[in-house]
Write an enzyme that holds these catalytic residues in place. Structure first.
Site, PDB file in Angstrom:
ATOM      1  N   GLU A  73      13.920   5.532   7.119  1.00 23.47           N
ATOM      2  CA  GLU A  73      13.593   4.708   5.965  1.00 23.47           C
ATOM      3  C   GLU A  73      14.752   4.721   4.973  1.00 23.47           C
ATOM      4  OE1 GLU A  73       9.068   4.141   5.546  1.00 23.47           O
ATOM      5  OE2 GLU A  73       9.640   5.861   4.344  1.00 23.47           O
ATOM      6  N   HIS A 105       8.747  11.807   2.807  1.00 21.38           N
ATOM      7  CA  HIS A 105       8.933  10.433   2.311  1.00 21.38           C
ATOM      8  C   HIS A 105       9.914  10.476   1.142  1.00 21.38           C
ATOM      9  CE1 HIS A 105       8.149   6.551   0.474  1.00 21.38           C
ATOM     10  NE2 HIS A 105       7.639   6.175   1.632  1.00 21.38           N
ATOM     11  N   LYS A 111       0.244   4.793  -0.088  1.00 20.18           N
ATOM     12  CA  LYS A 111       0.731   5.443  -1.324  1.00 20.18           C
ATOM     13  C   LYS A 111      -0.437   5.665  -2.291  1.00 20.18           C
ATOM     14  CE  LYS A 111       5.071   3.124  -0.474  1.00 20.18           C
ATOM     15  NZ  LYS A 111       6.430   2.902  -0.909  1.00 20.18           N
ATOM     16  N   GLY A 165      10.292  -0.624  -0.730  1.00 18.96           N
ATOM     17  CA  GLY A 165       9.658  -1.286  -1.869  1.00 18.96           C
ATOM     18  C   GLY A 165      10.568  -2.241  -2.615  1.00 18.96           C
ATOM     19  N   SER A 214      10.535  -2.285   3.497  1.00 14.53           N
ATOM     20  CA  SER A 214      10.275  -3.723   3.336  1.00 14.53           C
ATOM     21  C   SER A 214      10.037  -4.422   4.670  1.00 14.53           C
ATOM     22  CB  SER A 214      11.394  -4.392   2.537  1.00 14.53           C
ATOM     23  OG  SER A 214      11.476  -3.822   1.247  1.00 14.53           O
ATOM     24  N   GLU A 261       9.922   9.100  -1.614  1.00 17.81           N
ATOM     25  CA  GLU A 261       9.291   9.258  -2.938  1.00 17.81           C
ATOM     26  C   GLU A 261       8.964  10.729  -3.193  1.00 17.81           C
ATOM     27  OE1 GLU A 261       6.274   6.276  -2.394  1.00 17.81           O
ATOM     28  OE2 GLU A 261       7.848   4.755  -2.341  1.00 17.81           O
ATOM     29  N   ASN A 301       1.356   3.120   5.049  1.00 16.84           N
ATOM     30  CA  ASN A 301       1.368   4.120   3.975  1.00 16.84           C
ATOM     31  C   ASN A 301       0.848   3.458   2.696  1.00 16.84           C
ATOM     32  OD1 ASN A 301       1.933   6.059   2.070  1.00 16.84           O
ATOM     33  ND2 ASN A 301       4.167   5.808   2.179  1.00 16.84           N
TER      34      ASN A 301
END
Ligand code: PEP
Length: 251
Positions: A168, A96, A11, A174, A214, A98, A9
């Site tokens: 996730e 996701h 992003k 991240g 991560s 985010e 991904n």
């Protein structure tokens, strides 16, 4: 059918030229095989070019990072599932963290996005995962169960079988903090058992469940050795060709 998958991904990173260079570098370092499916998820505007680049390479696929839930219309700035599919892209990341956090995407909307993706023959990579607050409060299983139920469990079995699930944990995305194999395997096993309860053993055993958060070239092997971890959804480490390829070679 259950597959081994590593999805990168990107992003909101890479210009078109930089992105195509990264794809070329990944292809140069990779063996052509489809034992492990390598999925590249660049920004929307790169999709057609990346799909063109990988279309004749065995084992490579392309994903969008999102799609709109509606088929078409006055939704300035948005991209429909049909438009994504028209670029030669076959997968789409939905839900996701985010998107859930920064764009307020809720379960009802995500279920609509999943339906729109499937209606356009895109394979959804459906993300779910708990926050650190949830885990500290020991409600992480409940949170993930609710996300599964709201986002996916209205699907008919034939449609559910097309979906890939990505666990996730929000606290691992991240942050450089990776779930332990115990935490990852525990949650993947829980997700599979919930799928078993809803859709039965055959479907649950055949569902691909990816880990994200991560994941990198150093920890991928250990994570992928977990019984119920079928691969990874990788953010930061997917932006470096050698790391992405090393992760894909970690099974
Ligand atoms: C992600 O964005 O899906 C992700 C897992 O990011 P990272 O690998 O950087 O934690």
């Amino acid at each position: 059918m259950r597959k081994k998958i590593v999805a990168g991904n990107w992003k909101m990173n890479k210009t078109l030229a930089e992105g195509l260079q990264l794809v070329d570098d990944i292809l140069k370092l990779s063996n052509e095989n489809d034992e492990v499916i390598k999925i590249i998820a660049p920004p929307f505007i790169h999709l057609a070019s990346v799909a063109e680049r990988v279309k004749s390479v065995k084992g490579f696929e392309v994903a969008a990072q999102d799609c709109h839930q509606m088929a078409k219309g006055a939704f300035t700035g948005e991209v429909s599932a049909e438009m994504v599919a028209s670029t030669g892209t076959r997968y789409v990341i939905i839900g996701h963290s985010e998107r859930r956090t920064y764009f307020g995407e809720n379960s009802k909307l995500l279920a609509q996005k999943v339906a729109s993706a499937l209606a356009n023959n895109l394979i959804p990579i459906f993300c779910l995962g708990e926050s650190m607050e949830d885990r500290n409060a020991n409600v992480h299983l409940e949170t993930v169960k609710q996300q599964l139920k709201d986002g996916l469990f209205s699907l008919l079995p034939a449609d559910f079988t097309k979906v890939i699930v990505a666990y996730e944990p929000v606290w691992a995305i991240g942050t450089g903090v990776t779930a332990t194999t115990h935490q990852a395997q525990g949650m993947h096993n829980f997700i599979r058992s919930e799928i078993n309860k809803k859709y039965g053993k055959v479907i649950s055993e055949n569902t691909t469940i990816l880990y994200g958060g991560s994941c990198n070239a150093e920890n991928a092997k250990e994570l992928f050795s977990c019984l119920d971890v079928d691969g990874g959804l990788v953010g930061g480490a997917s932006l470096k060709a050698s790391d992405f390829v090393a992760i894909a070679n970690s099974f």
